[in-house]
Design an enzyme around this catalytic site. Structure first.
Site, PDB file in Angstrom:
ATOM      1  N   ASP A  11       0.873  -1.188   0.000  1.00 53.95           N
ATOM      2  CA  ASP A  11       0.000   0.000   0.000  1.00 53.95           C
ATOM      3  C   ASP A  11       0.907   1.234   0.000  1.00 53.95           C
ATOM      4  O   ASP A  11       0.914   2.049   0.922  1.00 53.95           O
ATOM      5  CB  ASP A  11      -0.970   0.003   1.188  1.00 53.95           C
ATOM      6  CG  ASP A  11      -0.289   0.013   2.550  1.00 53.95           C
ATOM      7  OD1 ASP A  11      -0.910   0.543   3.508  1.00 53.95           O
ATOM      8  OD2 ASP A  11       0.854  -0.489   2.668  1.00 53.95           O
ATOM      9  N   ASP A  16       6.713   1.218   2.243  1.00 52.25           N
ATOM     10  CA  ASP A  16       6.487   0.246   1.173  1.00 52.25           C
ATOM     11  C   ASP A  16       7.455   0.514   0.021  1.00 52.25           C
ATOM     12  O   ASP A  16       8.031  -0.401  -0.552  1.00 52.25           O
ATOM     13  CB  ASP A  16       5.057   0.349   0.634  1.00 52.25           C
ATOM     14  CG  ASP A  16       4.003   0.212   1.707  1.00 52.25           C
ATOM     15  OD1 ASP A  16       3.841   1.149   2.501  1.00 52.25           O
ATOM     16  OD2 ASP A  16       3.346  -0.849   1.761  1.00 52.25           O
ATOM     17  N   GLU A 179      -2.696  -2.813  15.030  1.00 54.76           N
ATOM     18  CA  GLU A 179      -1.697  -2.220  14.117  1.00 54.76           C
ATOM     19  C   GLU A 179      -2.404  -1.963  12.796  1.00 54.76           C
ATOM     20  O   GLU A 179      -3.321  -2.694  12.397  1.00 54.76           O
ATOM     21  CB  GLU A 179      -0.530  -3.221  13.956  1.00 54.76           C
ATOM     22  CG  GLU A 179       0.515  -2.817  12.949  1.00 54.76           C
ATOM     23  CD  GLU A 179       0.106  -3.174  11.506  1.00 54.76           C
ATOM     24  OE1 GLU A 179      -0.652  -4.149  11.332  1.00 54.76           O
ATOM     25  OE2 GLU A 179       0.513  -2.448  10.588  1.00 54.76           O
ATOM     26  N   ASN A 181      -2.054  -2.350   9.385  1.00 53.88           N
ATOM     27  CA  ASN A 181      -2.320  -3.284   8.278  1.00 53.88           C
ATOM     28  C   ASN A 181      -3.403  -4.293   8.621  1.00 53.88           C
ATOM     29  O   ASN A 181      -4.163  -4.731   7.757  1.00 53.88           O
ATOM     30  CB  ASN A 181      -1.036  -4.033   7.880  1.00 53.88           C
ATOM     31  CG  ASN A 181      -0.064  -3.143   7.144  1.00 53.88           C
ATOM     32  OD1 ASN A 181      -0.444  -2.086   6.620  1.00 53.88           O
ATOM     33  ND2 ASN A 181       1.195  -3.540   7.107  1.00 53.88           N
ATOM     34  N   HIS A 259       9.185  -0.216   8.551  1.00 53.62           N
ATOM     35  CA  HIS A 259       8.493  -1.481   8.842  1.00 53.62           C
ATOM     36  C   HIS A 259       8.627  -2.512   7.708  1.00 53.62           C
ATOM     37  O   HIS A 259       9.058  -3.629   7.904  1.00 53.62           O
ATOM     38  CB  HIS A 259       6.988  -1.223   9.046  1.00 53.62           C
ATOM     39  CG  HIS A 259       6.654  -0.211  10.073  1.00 53.62           C
ATOM     40  ND1 HIS A 259       6.672  -0.468  11.420  1.00 53.62           N
ATOM     41  CD2 HIS A 259       6.258   1.075   9.940  1.00 53.62           C
ATOM     42  CE1 HIS A 259       6.296   0.624  12.079  1.00 53.62           C
ATOM     43  NE2 HIS A 259       6.056   1.569  11.224  1.00 53.62           N
ATOM     44  N   ASP A 260       8.173  -2.105   6.519  1.00 50.80           N
ATOM     45  CA  ASP A 260       7.985  -3.069   5.432  1.00 50.80           C
ATOM     46  C   ASP A 260       9.295  -3.651   4.934  1.00 50.80           C
ATOM     47  O   ASP A 260       9.353  -4.834   4.552  1.00 50.80           O
ATOM     48  CB  ASP A 260       7.218  -2.405   4.282  1.00 50.80           C
ATOM     49  CG  ASP A 260       5.836  -1.944   4.717  1.00 50.80           C
ATOM     50  OD1 ASP A 260       5.246  -1.083   4.022  1.00 50.80           O
ATOM     51  OD2 ASP A 260       5.344  -2.426   5.755  1.00 50.80           O
TER      52      ASP A 260
HETATM   53  O1  RIB Z   1       1.788  -0.237  10.799  1.00 55.23           O
HETATM   54  C1  RIB Z   1       2.787  -0.126   9.824  1.00 55.23           C
HETATM   55  C2  RIB Z   1       2.254  -0.512   8.489  1.00 55.23           C
HETATM   56  O2  RIB Z   1       1.177   0.365   8.146  1.00 55.23           O
HETATM   57  C3  RIB Z   1       3.282  -0.367   7.348  1.00 55.23           C
HETATM   58  O3  RIB Z   1       3.058  -1.359   6.395  1.00 55.23           O
HETATM   59  C4  RIB Z   1       2.973   0.989   6.768  1.00 55.23           C
HETATM   60  O4  RIB Z   1       3.297   1.076   5.380  1.00 55.23           O
HETATM   61  C5  RIB Z   1       1.480   1.062   6.945  1.00 55.23           C
HETATM   62  O5  RIB Z   1       0.886   0.376   5.860  1.00 55.23           O
HETATM   63 CA    CA Z   2       2.685  -0.746   4.086  1.00 55.32          CA
END
Ligand code: RIB
Ligand code: CA
Length: 330
Positions: A11, A16, A179, A181, A259-260
């Site tokens: 996303d 990302d 969270e 996602n 994160h990703d």
């Molecule tokens: O919580 C972190 C996630 O949410 C990551 O994937 C960031 O890109 C958002 O999508």
């Molecule tokens: Ca993401």
């Protein structure tokens, strides 16, 4: 580690974008079969265009396939009006901080998503025709694959592993329980967690990704390249540093979780994760804890264990590996 065929589900989004770059810059580890866009950080039109912009920045021909514009069911019940955390905040000086730009600061894409293709259908066509198993790396809401699996469960037979950035054991961001996602489509996450009883499922929640950080000196390093790629990466790091300092201070100031990208770095070198456990994982759908990921770490669990959850990260190793891979674009 042998080379993996992977499908990315994104996303896009600032982190990302950096995850896509990590995958495309490590061809000795990954053959990227395709990149599916999904709703999430921004509407599907933006996440698709942003994904195309990143792919073109690196001159890649990998197909981008447009995905679902909304979660499976989470937006139907008005009582579940998803209180998605704010993406941006206006400051007193009129400036604004944000986690994810509506449009990434890159030239508009010159190509379109794969014509006539829809991510959930493309998953089915690609996996049913696959001659080798494929690893699925999902770093946004898991709507696309959840829908594909509901249409054709046999697609799991060609899945090597499912790797997800999502959830939280002790850490959360969209609500006190969830969270982003997972919270954006809890039902989709529950379906994918169900798949963990049939194929290897690895989840990298915030407990791990809050330790996958870039810092101001990393921003300066990329800025020092004096190139379009270096400036883009530096801009994404700076945007995230400012957003976290203002909206979501973590365990220390001036850190920006990518994160990703941790999902890809983990697939390249599993030792970047310093604590992981095979557990039973479930998703709460609805109610006060909507989108909560329940990682049952007990030895005896009530239902079959279905997930390797990653709970801590070697910050220095992540940063070193991430910088090394992105530096290939210098
Ligand atoms: O919580 C972190 C996630 O949410 C990551 O994937 C960031 O890109 C958002 O999508
Ligand atoms: Ca993401």
């Amino acid at each position: 580690m042998s080379k993996r065929k992977i499908i990315l589900d994104v996303d896009t989004g600032s982190d990302d974008a950096l995850a896509i770059m990590t995958a495309l810059l490590a061809p000795e580890h990954f053959e990227v079969v395709g990149i599916c866009s999904v709703h999430g950080n921004r509407p599907i039109e933006n996440t698709t265009e942003n994904t195309l912009r990143v792919v073109e920045l690196l001159g890649s021909e990998v197909p981008v396939i447009r995905g679902c514009a909304a979660p499976l069911t989470a937006q139907i019940d008005p009582l579940r009006a998803l209180r998605i955390r704010a993406n941006q905040k206006e400051l007193e000086d009129g400036e604004q901080v944000q986690y994810h730009a509506e449009q990434l600061p890159l030239p508009p894409a010159t190509r379109t998503p794969l014509p006539g293709a829809y991510a959930s259908i493309w998953y089915i066509e690609t996996l049913m025709a696959a001659k080798e198993k494929i690893t699925l790396v999902m770093v946004g809401p898991q709507t696309n694959f959840a829908l594909a699996y509901r249409i054709e469960p046999r697609i799991l037979e060609q899945v090597e592993e499912i790797v997800i950035m999502g959830g939280g054991h002790d850490q959360h961001n969209s609500t006190g329980a969830a969270e982003f996602n997972i919270f954006a489509d809890p039902e989709a996450a529950a379906i994918v967690f169900e798949c963990g009883e049939k194929v290897p499922l690895t989840v990298l929640p915030l407990d791990a990704t809050h330790l996958a950080n870039m810092r101001p000196h990393h921003e300066a390093l990329f800025r020092s390249w004096g190139t379009a790629v270096g400036d883009f990466v530096a801009d994404q790091i700076r945007e995230r540093l400012d957003a976290y300092n203002v909206m979501q201070p973590l365990h220390e100031p001036d850190i920006a979780p990518i994160h990703d990208a941790l999902c890809l770095i983990y697939l390249m070198d599993e030792s970047v994760i310093t604590k992981k456990k095979f557990v039973r994982a479930d998703v709460v759908c609805g109610g006060m804890a909507d989108g909560d990921t329940l990682f049952d770490t007990r030895y005896y669990t009530d239902r079959p264990k279905n997930c390797t959850v990653c709970l801590s990260t070697d910050e220095e190793k992540f940063a070193a590996l991430f910088v090394e891979v992105l530096s290939r674009a210098r």
